[in-house]
Design a protein around this motif. Structure first.
Motif, PDB file in Angstrom:
ATOM      1  N   ASP A 113       0.824  -1.209   0.000  1.00 44.93           N
ATOM      2  CA  ASP A 113       0.000   0.000   0.000  1.00 44.93           C
ATOM      3  C   ASP A 113       0.864   1.267   0.000  1.00 44.93           C
ATOM      4  N   LEU A 138       1.097   5.048   1.197  1.00 45.26           N
ATOM      5  CA  LEU A 138       0.549   5.769   2.339  1.00 45.26           C
ATOM      6  C   LEU A 138       0.224   7.222   2.013  1.00 45.26           C
ATOM      7  N   GLN A 194       4.141   7.804   9.574  1.00 38.68           N
ATOM      8  CA  GLN A 194       3.040   7.264   8.773  1.00 38.68           C
ATOM      9  C   GLN A 194       3.011   5.734   8.795  1.00 38.68           C
ATOM     10  N   TYR A 237      -0.166   3.465   9.803  1.00 43.24           N
ATOM     11  CA  TYR A 237      -0.758   2.476   8.895  1.00 43.24           C
ATOM     12  C   TYR A 237      -0.764   1.066   9.495  1.00 43.24           C
ATOM     13  N   PHE A 241       3.902  -2.052   3.165  1.00 46.29           N
ATOM     14  CA  PHE A 241       3.760  -0.631   2.867  1.00 46.29           C
ATOM     15  C   PHE A 241       5.018  -0.114   2.174  1.00 46.29           C
TER      16      PHE A 241
END
Ligand SMILES: [Zn+2]
Length: 463
Positions: free
Chosen positions: A90, A92, A104, A108, A122
């Protein structure tokens, strides 16, 4: 689990064989394996057994200020699983100006933990570069974060100086940098001018983001990465032929650590969508925008000749009603992004393999193997071999259906792919040896996805 009678397809081969998974790991691939007692049998007769899809570009739960992406890590990964994807990486949201990368990442982890139904990781996001950030990038390698993203547009875009320093660091560490390439000032000026002239309908979103804006940024990045001793560089969501030409030429000149991703929307949709009646054109507002059918064709060619190595989605859904509609009187007020995490594997199979543009091995390579290699997941993910995770997509290549919003699990009120005819569709998705989806039904468990610590990318022999 024993998967029988299927055709096992990897990027390297296609063979009739059975596949055994024990404790979530593939233990055997061979013809005519004898079932053991208590073994779950899956009959894949007439079907293709492939590594689960890896989508390295999603935005679950993304906060963009005026709205928040409507799929969180539960609904978004349920949709991904039902569509044949078994791992996401993913991208962010930015944190407060000047924050650390970890700020961050920590946030997350709390968004994904206990929710994701498939494995996840991530990319770090970098909104400024200084000594502390360069040190953090180095430290994060040990924590399994071996890729980061920066932007050349939006509020926390990097300057040329900043990303050049970052590229030198990435080269030293062997990590991957991913970039959203658009020329911020060109887009910004065009938007202002268009709106001044009262040109506010969705098609002007495309007009304000010309291919030159994307291609200029891509070329600038390529040249800086070259000077940074061929630093690893991954262009996200490539949408146009002009950008592709720069990438192809640089690779041909010998810039080997340069990679590109495109997305289904840039392969199968075009800018005529912005002219759909009423507010329907708002559904397709994303950056970069949809381009021309000529660009679609060029990108398919890029996938065929190896100039583009991966297909991800940039999944970032907002409801048309009330959210995308914020832009009904001014395209610039529309939250940017569209859904796509669920139909990616089916669209690529149908438009790619069934349509004869790519073969099944290339399909596996661009949807799973290459993403796994480039983002440090291979060979745990992205292939089917002894010792790999039992992450599997079984596709029924003969089924014919029409894609509609109603059959999807994405938490949003439309799909950009409404009405597209498909040949071939995921029959079953297996995550570490457990069936998580079958024939469009979610069968997994909330929170069963694990955070995966990633290794350094593999950069050699990627096509
Ligand atoms: Zn994105």
């Amino acid at each position: 689990m024993l998967i029988q009678n299927g055709t096992i397809i990897t990027d390297k081969s296609s063979i009739k064989a059975d596949l055994r998974i024990k404790d979530g790991i593939i233990t055997e691939i061979a013809a005519n394996l004898i079932p053991e007692s208590n073994e779950e049998i899956v009959n894949a007769g007439g079907m293709l057994v492939m590594p689960g899809g890896i989508d390295v570009h999603t935005h679950m739960d993304l906060d963009v200020g005026i709205a928040r992406a409507t799929d969180d890590f539960y609904t978004g990964t349920v949709a991904a699983a039902c569509g044949g994807t078994t791992t996401i990486v993913d991208h962010l949201a930015f944190g407060p100006e000047g924050c650390s990368i970890r700020h961050q990442l920590d946030h997350y982890h709390t968004l994904a933990e206990g929710k994701a139904v498939i494995d996840y990781s991530f990319h770090g996001v970098i909104g400024h570069v200084d000594d502390a950030i360069l040190k953090e990038v180095e430290e994060l390698v040990g924590e399994g974060i071996t890729s980061h993203k920066f932007y050349l547009t939006y509020g926390q875009k990097l300057t040329d100086r900043e990303f050049f320093l970052l590229m030198r660091k990435a080269k030293e560490l062997g990590i991957m940098l991913t970039v959203h390439p658009e020329n911020h000032d060109m887009v910004g000026c065009l938007k202002e001018l268009l709106i001044e002239q009262g040109k506010t309908s969705p098609i002007y979103h495309a007009v304000s983001h010309p291919v030159e804006s994307e291609a200029e940024a891509i070329n600038r990045l390529i040249l800086f990465a070259h000077v940074a001793d061929d630093a690893p560089l991954y262009i996200v969501h490539l949408s146009c032929e002009m950008g592709l030409d720069y990438i192809r030429q640089a690779r041909q000149r010998g810039q080997k650590n340069l990679f590109a991703e495109t997305c289904p929307q840039y392969l199968v949709l075009d800018e005529s969508r912005y002219r759909e009646p009423g507010d329907a054109g708002l559904k397709y507002i994303m950056s970069p925008p949809l381009r021309t059918t000529k660009d679609n064709q060029a990108l398919w060619l890029g996938l065929q000749d190896g100039s583009i190595q991966t297909v991800a989605t940039d999944h970032c859904p907002f409801f048309l009603k009330g959210e995308k509609q914020l832009g009904k009187d001014n395209f610039a007020k529309t939250p940017n992004g569209a859904p796509g995490v669920e139909p990616r594997m089916a669209l690529l199979f149908s438009e790619g393999v069934s349509a004869g543009r790519i073969d099944a091995q290339r399909y596996v390579e661009i949807t799973s193997t290459n993403p796994a290699k480039l983002f440090g997941l291979y060979p745990r993910k992205g292939t089917l071999e002894k010792g790999s995770d039992g992450d599997i997509l079984i596709v029924d290549p003969s089924v014919e259906l029409t894609l509609t919003h109603g059959m999807l699990h994405e938490n949003v009120d439309y799909t950009p792919y409404e009405g597209i005819s498909l040949r071939g569709y995921p029959y079953m998705t297996i995550s570490r040896g457990k069936i998580v989806a079958k024939e469009g039904c979610f069968l997994g468990e909330k929170g069963s996805g694990k955070f995966i610590k990633r290794n350094l990318p593999i950069l050699r022999n990627i096509r």
